[in-house]
Scaffold this active site. Structure first.
Site, PDB file in Angstrom:
ATOM      1  N   GLU A  50       0.843  -1.206   0.000  1.00 52.11           N
ATOM      2  CA  GLU A  50       0.000   0.000   0.000  1.00 52.11           C
ATOM      3  C   GLU A  50       0.877   1.255   0.000  1.00 52.11           C
ATOM      4  OE1 GLU A  50      -0.065  -2.619   1.956  1.00 52.11           O
ATOM      5  OE2 GLU A  50      -2.010  -2.989   2.870  1.00 52.11           O
ATOM      6  N   CYS A  85      -0.654   0.203   7.626  1.00 51.19           N
ATOM      7  CA  CYS A  85      -1.095   0.637   6.302  1.00 51.19           C
ATOM      8  C   CYS A  85      -2.528   1.165   6.338  1.00 51.19           C
ATOM      9  CB  CYS A  85      -1.002  -0.513   5.305  1.00 51.19           C
ATOM     10  SG  CYS A  85       0.698  -0.944   4.967  1.00 51.19           S
ATOM     11  N   ASP A 206      21.615 -40.628  -4.836  1.00 49.49           N
ATOM     12  CA  ASP A 206      21.517 -39.737  -6.010  1.00 49.49           C
ATOM     13  C   ASP A 206      22.595 -38.655  -6.078  1.00 49.49           C
ATOM     14  OD1 ASP A 206      19.216 -41.135  -6.444  1.00 49.49           O
ATOM     15  OD2 ASP A 206      17.839 -39.508  -5.985  1.00 49.49           O
ATOM     16  N   GLU A 314      11.887 -33.226  -0.686  1.00 50.80           N
ATOM     17  CA  GLU A 314      12.256 -33.990  -1.890  1.00 50.80           C
ATOM     18  C   GLU A 314      12.971 -35.238  -1.399  1.00 50.80           C
ATOM     19  OE1 GLU A 314      13.673 -32.160  -5.433  1.00 50.80           O
ATOM     20  OE2 GLU A 314      13.230 -30.150  -4.722  1.00 50.80           O
TER      21      GLU A 314
HETATM   22  N1  LIG Z   1      11.351 -39.985  -7.287  1.00 51.57           N
HETATM   23  C1  LIG Z   1      11.664 -39.037  -6.418  1.00 51.57           C
HETATM   24  O1  LIG Z   1      11.058 -37.958  -6.430  1.00 51.57           O
HETATM   25  C2  LIG Z   1      12.737 -39.295  -5.406  1.00 51.57           C
HETATM   26  C3  LIG Z   1      13.119 -38.247  -4.552  1.00 51.57           C
HETATM   27  C4  LIG Z   1      14.078 -38.526  -3.588  1.00 51.57           C
HETATM   28  C5  LIG Z   1      14.621 -39.805  -3.501  1.00 51.57           C
HETATM   29  N2  LIG Z   1      14.245 -40.781  -4.346  1.00 51.57           N
HETATM   30  C6  LIG Z   1      14.797 -42.134  -4.243  1.00 51.57           C
HETATM   31  O2  LIG Z   1      14.583 -42.622  -2.939  1.00 51.57           O
HETATM   32  C7  LIG Z   1      15.631 -43.534  -2.604  1.00 51.57           C
HETATM   33  C8  LIG Z   1      16.167 -43.217  -1.217  1.00 51.57           C
HETATM   34  O3  LIG Z   1      15.165 -43.505  -0.291  1.00 51.57           O
HETATM   35  P1  LIG Z   1      15.476 -43.459   1.265  1.00 51.57           P
HETATM   36  O4  LIG Z   1      14.228 -43.820   1.950  1.00 51.57           O
HETATM   37  O5  LIG Z   1      16.719 -44.259   1.538  1.00 51.57           O
HETATM   38  O6  LIG Z   1      15.887 -41.922   1.462  1.00 51.57           O
HETATM   39  P2  LIG Z   1      15.405 -40.702   2.374  1.00 51.57           P
HETATM   40  O7  LIG Z   1      14.005 -40.870   2.827  1.00 51.57           O
HETATM   41  O8  LIG Z   1      15.737 -39.467   1.616  1.00 51.57           O
HETATM   42  O9  LIG Z   1      16.380 -40.802   3.610  1.00 51.57           O
HETATM   43  C9  LIG Z   1      16.121 -41.734   4.608  1.00 51.57           C
HETATM   44  C10 LIG Z   1      17.130 -41.616   5.733  1.00 51.57           C
HETATM   45  O10 LIG Z   1      16.934 -40.401   6.453  1.00 51.57           O
HETATM   46  C11 LIG Z   1      17.419 -40.589   7.762  1.00 51.57           C
HETATM   47  N3  LIG Z   1      16.449 -40.104   8.747  1.00 51.57           N
HETATM   48  C12 LIG Z   1      16.725 -39.237   9.737  1.00 51.57           C
HETATM   49  N4  LIG Z   1      15.665 -39.022  10.493  1.00 51.57           N
HETATM   50  C13 LIG Z   1      14.668 -39.760   9.986  1.00 51.57           C
HETATM   51  C14 LIG Z   1      13.312 -39.965  10.370  1.00 51.57           C
HETATM   52  N5  LIG Z   1      12.764 -39.337  11.405  1.00 51.57           N
HETATM   53  N6  LIG Z   1      12.580 -40.842   9.645  1.00 51.57           N
HETATM   54  C15 LIG Z   1      13.105 -41.481   8.581  1.00 51.57           C
HETATM   55  N7  LIG Z   1      14.364 -41.312   8.187  1.00 51.57           N
HETATM   56  C16 LIG Z   1      15.162 -40.459   8.868  1.00 51.57           C
HETATM   57  C17 LIG Z   1      17.598 -42.096   7.947  1.00 51.57           C
HETATM   58  O11 LIG Z   1      18.990 -42.385   7.895  1.00 51.57           O
HETATM   59  P3  LIG Z   1      19.849 -42.287   9.244  1.00 51.57           P
HETATM   60  O12 LIG Z   1      19.165 -43.148  10.246  1.00 51.57           O
HETATM   61  O13 LIG Z   1      21.195 -42.710   8.887  1.00 51.57           O
HETATM   62  O14 LIG Z   1      19.777 -40.837   9.622  1.00 51.57           O
HETATM   63  C18 LIG Z   1      16.921 -42.694   6.740  1.00 51.57           C
HETATM   64  O15 LIG Z   1      17.502 -43.901   6.317  1.00 51.57           O
HETATM   65  C19 LIG Z   1      16.681 -43.403  -3.677  1.00 51.57           C
HETATM   66  O16 LIG Z   1      16.594 -44.511  -4.544  1.00 51.57           O
HETATM   67  C20 LIG Z   1      16.292 -42.147  -4.416  1.00 51.57           C
HETATM   68  O17 LIG Z   1      16.633 -42.208  -5.773  1.00 51.57           O
HETATM   69  C21 LIG Z   1      13.311 -40.547  -5.307  1.00 51.57           C
HETATM   70 ZN   LIG Z   2       0.936  -2.980   5.963  1.00 49.03          ZN
END
Ligand SMILES: NC(=O)c1ccc[n+]([C@@H]2O[C@H](COP(=O)([O-])OP(=O)(O)OC[C@H]3O[C@@H](n4cnc5c(N)ncnc54)[C@H](OP(=O)(O)O)[C@@H]3O)[C@@H](O)[C@H]2O)c1
Ligand SMILES: [Zn+2]
Length: 387
Positions: A50, A85, A206, A314
């Protein structure tokens, strides 16, 4: 109002942690309505929309007496970084104020409008309300809950999987499911977010950059981002959940860190690794654990303390599942490619039967296509109060 909304939309990346707001001042002339001042709020410039519009009219030596103000959000009635404002509009002699939506802050909502009405300004409320609200979901959520508005974005195969099974992949390389148009849209989602978050599982699989490359058409250049994004006031904060600090020092995230990478770890993570990461420009913060993993509510609190209003997930399967099961997702963007990945592929979210079932819990569903890919957007929680 459409013009005011356009001005507000142009401030994506430039208004947070304040709302995106636009204002157009119009006066009636014998030839028809004439715009005499307009503007939008940029956080760095202090002035609310504004005030920008009033100053523009003043700079052109045009009187605002009797004019109509179109504002995308209820004019403020309180002293923040600037004066109210509503008072400025009253002092400027505005005769009518058209407001798209009320302020989502329950503590002040309606007070700006009341102030205008008490000064005999005619107020019309609710014009293009949904469009105005869509611009400020994150602000509306944050002002009420003091935690970020969480958008889960994922690329999926048509059979609802995230990625091929690890055995069938090259390590440290992303597997793109969707095409260039959808990937560019993801860059725009990052641009509209204060922070992006993934888990260590995705980093190891990745080796993503997670940068805002919204200014370039895909395929993005392989170099790290410099000026390749649309303007933003603060860098996109890249957040990694990594309980035990397994993140490789050679990962793209670490190598590209410039005080914009935050790794959240648990209490047992190596202090020397944390110190090394710190020396490489990566911020490491310890978060309370819950059952051996990071507490997600504590993660959101840590981000709120950094003024992160909008968070884009993501993540892989584990974190998608954890955020969804704990009901911490507010909005979803599901982009389906035509590819099938099969039964052995990585599921959308651990503990969630299928993305298609999850879709049925969404409200205000929109369906768009990006080339061959289909994008479904919907809300889990509407952050706007029901008035
Ligand atoms: N298509 C898509 O849009 C997309 C996007 C992203 C990934 N991906 C695919 O997903 C796959 C990876 O999956 P992901 O499940 O291993 O990866 P993620 O969900 O990104 O990471 C999981 C890790 O996060 C950590 N973490 C920390 N706090 C957590 C909590 N409260 N709950 C759960 N996890 C927690 C854990 O490891 P720690 O216990 O060691 O901390 C867990 O193993 C890959 O193949 C990738 O290419 C695809
Ligand atoms: Zn304002």
């Amino acid at each position: 109002m459409q013009r005011a909304l356009k001005l507000a939309a142009e401030t994506t990346g430039l208004a947070s942690p304040n709302p995106q707001v636009g204002c157009v001042l119009v006066r009636a002339t014998p030839q028809g309505d004439e715009i005499i001042g307009e503007g939008a709020h940029l956080y760095a410039n202090f002035d609310h929309a504004e005030i920008v519009a009033l100053k523009q009219a003043a700079a052109r030596d045009i009187s605002t007496s009797g004019a109509t103000a179109y504002v995308t959000l209820e004019p403020c009635s309180h002293h923040g970084r600037t004066g109210p404002c509503a008072d400025a509009l009253i002092a400027a002699g505005i005769a009518r104020c058209v407001v798209a939506t009320q302020d989502p802050n329950p503590k002040v909502s309606g007070q700006g409008i009341q102030k205008l009405r008490e000064a005999n300004i005619e107020v019309t409320l609710g014009v293009l309300q949904q469009q105005a609200r869509d611009l400020n979901d994150a602000f509306a959520h944050f002002i009420q809950h003091r935690t970020p508005f969480v958008t889960l974005k994922t690329a999926l195969s048509v059979d609802g999987k995230l990625a091929p099974p690890p055995a069938s992949r090259y390590p440290n390389q992303p597997h793109w499911l969707t095409g260039p148009a959808a990937r560019h849209e993801v860059q725009l989602l990052r641009h509209a977010s204060d922070a992006v978050l993934t888990g260590i599982g995705t980093v190891l699989a990745d080796d993503p950059q997670l940068t805002d490359r919204s200014g370039v058409q895909d395929p993005a250049p392989s170099g790290f981002p410099g000026p390749n994004h649309l303007p933003r006031r603060r860098p996109l904060l890249r957040v990694i959940l990594d309980t035990h600090l397994r993140i490789p020092l050679t990962s793209q995230l670490v190598r590209s860190a410039a005080n914009d990478v935050l790794v959240l770890c648990g209490s047992l993570a190596s202090r020397s690794k944390a110190a090394t990461l710190g020396s490489l420009g990566v911020e490491v913060d310890q978060i309370p654990d819950h059952a051996g993993r990071l507490s997600l509510p504590a993660v959101l609190t840590a981000l709120a303390e950094r003024d992160i209003l909008s968070l884009l997930l993501e993540c892989g399967s584990h974190l998608n599942g954890a955020f969804l099961r704990q009901n911490l997702v507010d909005k979803a963007v599901l982009i389906y490619a035509e590819t099938e990945l099969g039964d052995q592929a990585i599921p959308f979210a651990q503990g969630v039967a299928s993305p298609y079932l999850f879709e049925q819990s969404l409200h205000r569903i929109h369906r768009t296509t990006y080339g061959p890919d289909v994008c479904i957007t919907g809300h889990v929680h509407d952050p706007w109060p029901n008035h």
